[in-house]
Scaffold this motif. Structure first.
Motif, PDB file in Angstrom:
ATOM      1  N   PRO A  29      33.310  -0.996 -27.956  1.00 50.13           N
ATOM      2  CA  PRO A  29      32.788   0.014 -27.024  1.00 50.13           C
ATOM      3  C   PRO A  29      33.792   0.902 -26.668  1.00 50.13           C
ATOM      4  CG  PRO A  29      32.007  -1.915 -26.404  1.00 50.13           C
ATOM      5  CD  PRO A  29      32.926  -2.306 -27.308  1.00 50.13           C
ATOM      6  N   GLU A  30      35.046   0.693 -26.714  1.00 48.63           N
ATOM      7  CA  GLU A  30      36.200   1.524 -26.122  1.00 48.63           C
ATOM      8  C   GLU A  30      36.470   2.368 -27.072  1.00 48.63           C
ATOM      9  OE1 GLU A  30      37.156  -2.187 -26.012  1.00 48.63           O
ATOM     10  OE2 GLU A  30      36.194  -1.826 -24.101  1.00 48.63           O
ATOM     11  N   THR A  31      36.133   2.348 -28.404  1.00 50.64           N
ATOM     12  CA  THR A  31      36.579   3.304 -29.270  1.00 50.64           C
ATOM     13  C   THR A  31      35.639   3.953 -30.064  1.00 50.64           C
ATOM     14  OG1 THR A  31      36.675   1.504 -31.019  1.00 50.64           O
ATOM     15  CG2 THR A  31      38.880   1.883 -29.923  1.00 50.64           C
ATOM     16  N   VAL A  32      34.502   3.734 -29.836  1.00 50.92           N
ATOM     17  CA  VAL A  32      33.223   3.826 -30.796  1.00 50.92           C
ATOM     18  C   VAL A  32      33.158   5.542 -30.460  1.00 50.92           C
ATOM     19  CG1 VAL A  32      31.449   3.831 -28.976  1.00 50.92           C
ATOM     20  CG2 VAL A  32      30.884   3.803 -31.187  1.00 50.92           C
ATOM     21  N   LEU A  33      33.535   6.041 -29.280  1.00 47.63           N
ATOM     22  CA  LEU A  33      33.460   7.603 -29.278  1.00 47.63           C
ATOM     23  C   LEU A  33      34.372   8.290 -30.197  1.00 47.63           C
ATOM     24  CD1 LEU A  33      33.000   8.100 -25.575  1.00 47.63           C
ATOM     25  CD2 LEU A  33      31.380   8.333 -27.317  1.00 47.63           C
ATOM     26  N   TYR A  34      35.499   7.727 -30.636  1.00 55.59           N
ATOM     27  CA  TYR A  34      36.523   8.186 -31.406  1.00 55.59           C
ATOM     28  C   TYR A  34      35.893   8.214 -32.795  1.00 55.59           C
ATOM     29  CZ  TYR A  34      40.011   7.932 -27.711  1.00 55.59           C
ATOM     30  OH  TYR A  34      40.539   8.118 -26.349  1.00 55.59           O
ATOM     31  N   GLY A  35      35.248   7.156 -33.219  1.00 53.56           N
ATOM     32  CA  GLY A  35      34.602   7.214 -34.585  1.00 53.56           C
ATOM     33  C   GLY A  35      33.654   8.335 -34.579  1.00 53.56           C
ATOM     34  N   LEU A  36      32.758   8.443 -33.588  1.00 50.85           N
ATOM     35  CA  LEU A  36      31.667   9.742 -33.671  1.00 50.85           C
ATOM     36  C   LEU A  36      32.769  11.007 -33.740  1.00 50.85           C
ATOM     37  CD1 LEU A  36      29.456   8.825 -30.965  1.00 50.85           C
ATOM     38  CD2 LEU A  36      28.971   8.690 -33.386  1.00 50.85           C
ATOM     39  N   LEU A  37      33.896  10.995 -33.240  1.00 50.48           N
ATOM     40  CA  LEU A  37      34.657  12.121 -33.087  1.00 50.48           C
ATOM     41  C   LEU A  37      35.176  12.580 -34.586  1.00 50.48           C
ATOM     42  CD1 LEU A  37      35.116  14.035 -30.730  1.00 50.48           C
ATOM     43  CD2 LEU A  37      37.207  12.885 -30.435  1.00 50.48           C
ATOM     44  N   TYR A  66      33.429  12.931 -25.056  1.00 50.39           N
ATOM     45  CA  TYR A  66      33.065  13.420 -26.399  1.00 50.39           C
ATOM     46  C   TYR A  66      33.223  15.000 -26.544  1.00 50.39           C
ATOM     47  CZ  TYR A  66      31.237  14.511 -30.987  1.00 50.39           C
ATOM     48  OH  TYR A  66      31.026  15.093 -32.248  1.00 50.39           O
ATOM     49  N   GLY A  67      32.674  15.521 -25.580  1.00 45.50           N
ATOM     50  CA  GLY A  67      32.396  17.161 -25.372  1.00 45.50           C
ATOM     51  C   GLY A  67      33.841  17.831 -25.338  1.00 45.50           C
ATOM     52  N   VAL A  68      34.658  17.276 -24.134  1.00 42.29           N
ATOM     53  CA  VAL A  68      36.002  17.574 -24.163  1.00 42.29           C
ATOM     54  C   VAL A  68      36.736  17.653 -25.302  1.00 42.29           C
ATOM     55  CG1 VAL A  68      37.937  17.390 -22.731  1.00 42.29           C
ATOM     56  CG2 VAL A  68      35.921  17.440 -21.689  1.00 42.29           C
ATOM     57  N   THR A  83      33.203  32.924 -27.860  1.00 38.80           N
ATOM     58  CA  THR A  83      32.095  32.734 -28.584  1.00 38.80           C
ATOM     59  C   THR A  83      32.385  31.292 -29.154  1.00 38.80           C
ATOM     60  OG1 THR A  83      32.205  34.982 -29.198  1.00 38.80           O
ATOM     61  CG2 THR A  83      30.599  33.748 -30.241  1.00 38.80           C
ATOM     62  N   THR A  84      33.233  31.318 -29.802  1.00 41.99           N
ATOM     63  CA  THR A  84      33.083  29.684 -30.330  1.00 41.99           C
ATOM     64  C   THR A  84      33.177  28.538 -29.361  1.00 41.99           C
ATOM     65  OG1 THR A  84      34.827  30.632 -31.899  1.00 41.99           O
ATOM     66  CG2 THR A  84      34.754  28.335 -31.953  1.00 41.99           C
ATOM     67  N   LEU A  85      33.766  28.682 -28.424  1.00 41.29           N
ATOM     68  CA  LEU A  85      33.356  27.530 -27.345  1.00 41.29           C
ATOM     69  C   LEU A  85      32.073  27.583 -26.869  1.00 41.29           C
ATOM     70  CD1 LEU A  85      36.658  28.214 -24.971  1.00 41.29           C
ATOM     71  CD2 LEU A  85      36.147  26.379 -26.356  1.00 41.29           C
ATOM     72  N   VAL A  86      31.374  28.524 -26.731  1.00 46.03           N
ATOM     73  CA  VAL A  86      29.948  28.449 -26.331  1.00 46.03           C
ATOM     74  C   VAL A  86      29.215  27.859 -27.469  1.00 46.03           C
ATOM     75  CG1 VAL A  86      28.016  30.052 -25.648  1.00 46.03           C
ATOM     76  CG2 VAL A  86      30.071  30.637 -24.709  1.00 46.03           C
ATOM     77  N   ILE A  87      29.355  28.503 -28.679  1.00 51.20           N
ATOM     78  CA  ILE A  87      28.463  27.920 -29.696  1.00 51.20           C
ATOM     79  C   ILE A  87      28.715  26.321 -29.786  1.00 51.20           C
ATOM     80  CG2 ILE A  87      28.218  27.914 -32.319  1.00 51.20           C
ATOM     81  CD1 ILE A  87      29.032  30.840 -32.128  1.00 51.20           C
ATOM     82  N   VAL A  88      30.153  25.930 -29.836  1.00 52.51           N
ATOM     83  CA  VAL A  88      30.523  24.421 -30.022  1.00 52.51           C
ATOM     84  C   VAL A  88      29.644  23.625 -28.858  1.00 52.51           C
ATOM     85  CG1 VAL A  88      32.414  22.919 -30.206  1.00 52.51           C
ATOM     86  CG2 VAL A  88      32.524  25.029 -31.375  1.00 52.51           C
ATOM     87  N   ALA A  89      29.892  24.241 -27.424  1.00 51.10           N
ATOM     88  CA  ALA A  89      29.624  23.514 -26.351  1.00 51.10           C
ATOM     89  C   ALA A  89      27.959  23.203 -26.534  1.00 51.10           C
ATOM     90  CB  ALA A  89      29.990  24.150 -25.192  1.00 51.10           C
ATOM     91  N   ALA A  90      27.435  24.476 -26.750  1.00 51.02           N
ATOM     92  CA  ALA A  90      25.774  24.402 -26.978  1.00 51.02           C
ATOM     93  C   ALA A  90      25.394  23.340 -28.018  1.00 51.02           C
ATOM     94  CB  ALA A  90      25.335  25.660 -27.118  1.00 51.02           C
ATOM     95  N   GLY A  91      26.286  23.185 -29.028  1.00 47.33           N
ATOM     96  CA  GLY A  91      26.136  21.933 -30.078  1.00 47.33           C
ATOM     97  C   GLY A  91      26.088  20.641 -29.330  1.00 47.33           C
TER      98      GLY A  91
END
Lengths: 298, 304
Positions: free
Chosen positions: A157-165, A79-81, A220-228
């Motif tokens: 289970p295979e697609t649930v992360l896309y839904g979250l995305l 999800y993070g990547v 900065t954006t990457l850090v903020i988004v990653a921390a979130g």
């Protein structure tokens, strides 16, 4: 006692110290103290209540041999990547489109940014409804006559992360777009004039000149988004409660909460949260080094 | 230049100035086309929420979630507000709403007072170590909350505040401190130091300067902080779950309990009305504040 022997130093600027007292307490007691406390107790076998019976790295071994934790980490990594790549790319492209001296810019921005004002709970519940297989998108397309159409990301289970995305991107890209747009607006007009004089096409100017110039904004954006992303919790609770199939969309923050407050296994919760801290440090330390390490020279 | 020299002779024959660009060139069609498509993705959920919440259950079951209601009914709204059930309580979201209000108001006030005074002290009344604490504070905002959840439980329990309103207020004040302090500190640093020095020469002290100079000069940033905190605290879920008891649950928590409860028949229209009700406060704040909201989040994100 200290204040009696050296009254002058401590009482000097007393009001400012009183004003900063909440900050001092927060940083020392909660941030530093709390972190050390949790890391310390992650080496114990605390169950319902914290206790000082040390078991070395047992909790960590148990953590990493727990399939639920393994799934949580995999999910978060995926999800993070995906989320980082998409928010940054989409945010940047949208910002570029918004930067073309378009009409109704304020209206467009208002529309793209309003999801960011909403909570993850609201976001998750709305998308849960839109992605509902019977009444939502899938149901409508089937109603048009395409009977075999299938779009039900939240129940597999295979697609649930896309839904979250889909929901996560809806909530956050507008914000990244705003950051990027501010970055684009900060670039000197003369750069554009120079590029035009040299006959460089616009898209190439963006890629070759503007993107490298916006490096600080990107970082900065990457850090903020990653921390979130590491804190990702509410959205999963609202959309899937960690399911389907029990743990297909589990995330570390959920693991921590469940072990600390539901399963009464504090030690596991502490070990898991320590791992979360570790992952933040992996993101944060190189960034801090880049951001603040270089500045001392200048 | 060419236009100017030619305009004399051509004054009567045609329009002056550069040839205007046609509004409907392929580039513009592409540009606005993409933007409109993107906007559709952003607007859709809000549209669906509103439409679903205005339909009766039979219509929701039959129809298309995007279609406007054939027969508008406000019953789902009334039910979501007043009688929807969570567990044994059937007094609707209104309880969560008022809980959120009594949580948000003191949290916002307290956190802004503390952070603004703190930011002021950090800029104008630096003391030994103040910068160190500030750096820790900023880094602390990146630490996952999860690692501090339990130590705070212990601290609150020791103080007798665990599970109470004021315990949660304290937690919001603590976690709002990094961003707000940064916000105020940056803003105060842009106020000319001469003003501060002049006031010092005139004999004003710490609080005198704060109330008579800093505060009146910084009202916009107080509004930004207000927006940031109201939306942030209203939208909180985790702290509400961890640090309060069920009868004090904020609106987000109660909303999730209503919608994701396993018992009973799912009433999607009531769920959407409840979701919309919960999102209403931040949405109103957002639409009323306009550019200040953007400024708030940008100030929070990109320092300086």
């Amino acid at each position: 006692m200290a204040s009696q022997s050296r009254p002058f130093r401590l009482l000097h600027n007393l009001n400012a110290k009183i004003a900063a007292l909440p900050m001092v307490l927060t940083t020392m007691v909660v941030f530093v103290g709390g972190t050390i406390w949790t890391v310390f107790y992650s080496f114990t076998d605390s169950k319902l209540l914290p206790r000082e019976r040390f078991v070395g790295f047992d909790q960590y071994e148990r953590l990493w041999s727990n399939s639920r934790w393994a799934v949580s980490i995999e999910n978060l990594a995926f999800y993070g990547v995906m989320s980082l790549v998409f928010t940054v790319v989409m945010g940047f492209i949208l910002a570029v489109l918004m930067d073309q001296k378009i009409r109704y810019e304020d209206t467009f921005r208002t529309i793209m940014l309003y999801p960011f004002a909403l909570s993850f709970i609201v976001t998750g519940l709305v998308w849960q409804w839109i992605l509902n297989p019977d009444f939502g998108l899938q149901g409508i397309v089937r109603g048009w006559g395409w009977e075999s159409f299938s779009f039900d990301p939240l129940h597999s289970p295979e697609t649930v992360l896309y839904g979250l995305l889909i929901a996560g991107l809806w909530q956050g890209t507008g914000f990244v777009m705003c950051l990027m747009l501010a970055g684009l607006r900060g670039i000197d007009e003369d750069i554009w004039k120079a590029a035009r004089v040299d006959g460089i096409p616009t898209w190439k100017t963006y890629l070759v000149v503007v993107v490298p110039m916006m490096r600080p904004v990107f970082i900065t954006t990457l850090v903020i988004v990653a921390a979130g992303i590491i804190k990702l919790y509410d959205l999963v609770v609202a959309m899937t409660s960690g399911g389907p199939g029990g743990n297909a969309s589990q995330v570390p923050a959920m693991y921590v909460y469940d072990y600390m407050f539901q399963a009464q296994n504090l030690g596991q919760g502490f070990a898991a949260s320590t791992m979360m801290l570790l992952s933040v440090l992996i993101v944060l330390i190189p960034w801090a080094y880049l951001e603040f390490g270089g500045k001392k020279h200048g | 230049m060419a236009d100017a020299s030619m305009s004399g002779s051509l004054a009567m024959t045609g329009p002056r100035g550069a040839k205007p660009k046609r509004a409907l060139n392929p580039r513009n069609i592409m540009l606005y086309g993409i933007l409109l498509l993107v906007c559709l993705y952003y607007i859709l959920p809000l549209w669906v929420m509103i439409m679903t919440s205005l339909k009766g259950m039979p219509e929701v079951r039959l129809g298309n979630i995007f279609a406007p209601p054939v027969e508008i009914t406000f019953e789902p709204w009334v039910k979501a507000w007043a009688t929807a059930c969570t567990g044994l309580n059937c007094d609707g979201l209104s309880r969560g709403f008022w809980n959120s209000v009594i949580i948000t108001v003191p949290s916002v006030i307290l956190s802004i007072i503390i952070a603004s005074v703190n930011g002021y002290a950090l800029i104008n009344w630096k003391f030994k170590g103040s910068e160190v604490f500030f750096t820790i504070l900023i880094f602390g905002s990146f630490i996952p909350y999860q690692i501090m959840l339990y130590p705070i439980v212990i601290l609150l329990r020791e103080a007798g505040l665990y599970g109470t309103l004021w315990g949660l207020v304290l937690v919001h004040t603590i976690f709002g401190m990094p961003i707000l302090t940064l916000l105020f500190r940056n803003y105060f640093s842009s106020i000319p130091e001469e003003l501060f020095k002049a006031a010092r020469v005139d004999g004003a002290g710490f609080w005198g300067i704060y109330f008579r100079i800093m505060l009146p000069m910084s009202l916009p940033i107080f509004v930004v902080a207000l927006i940031l905190q109201v939306t942030g605290i209203w939208n909180d879920f985790l702290f509400g779950v961890v640090y309060t008891k069920p009868d004090l649950y904020p609106m987000t928590v109660q909303l999730n309990n209503i919608v994701n409860s396993v018992q009973g028949v799912k009433e999607y229209n009531v769920n959407m009305a409840a979701t919309l009700l919960t999102g209403m406060v931040p949405l109103v704040v957002y639409f009323v504040s306009g550019k200040l909201f953007v400024r708030g989040i940008a100030a929070g994100a990109v320092k300086g």
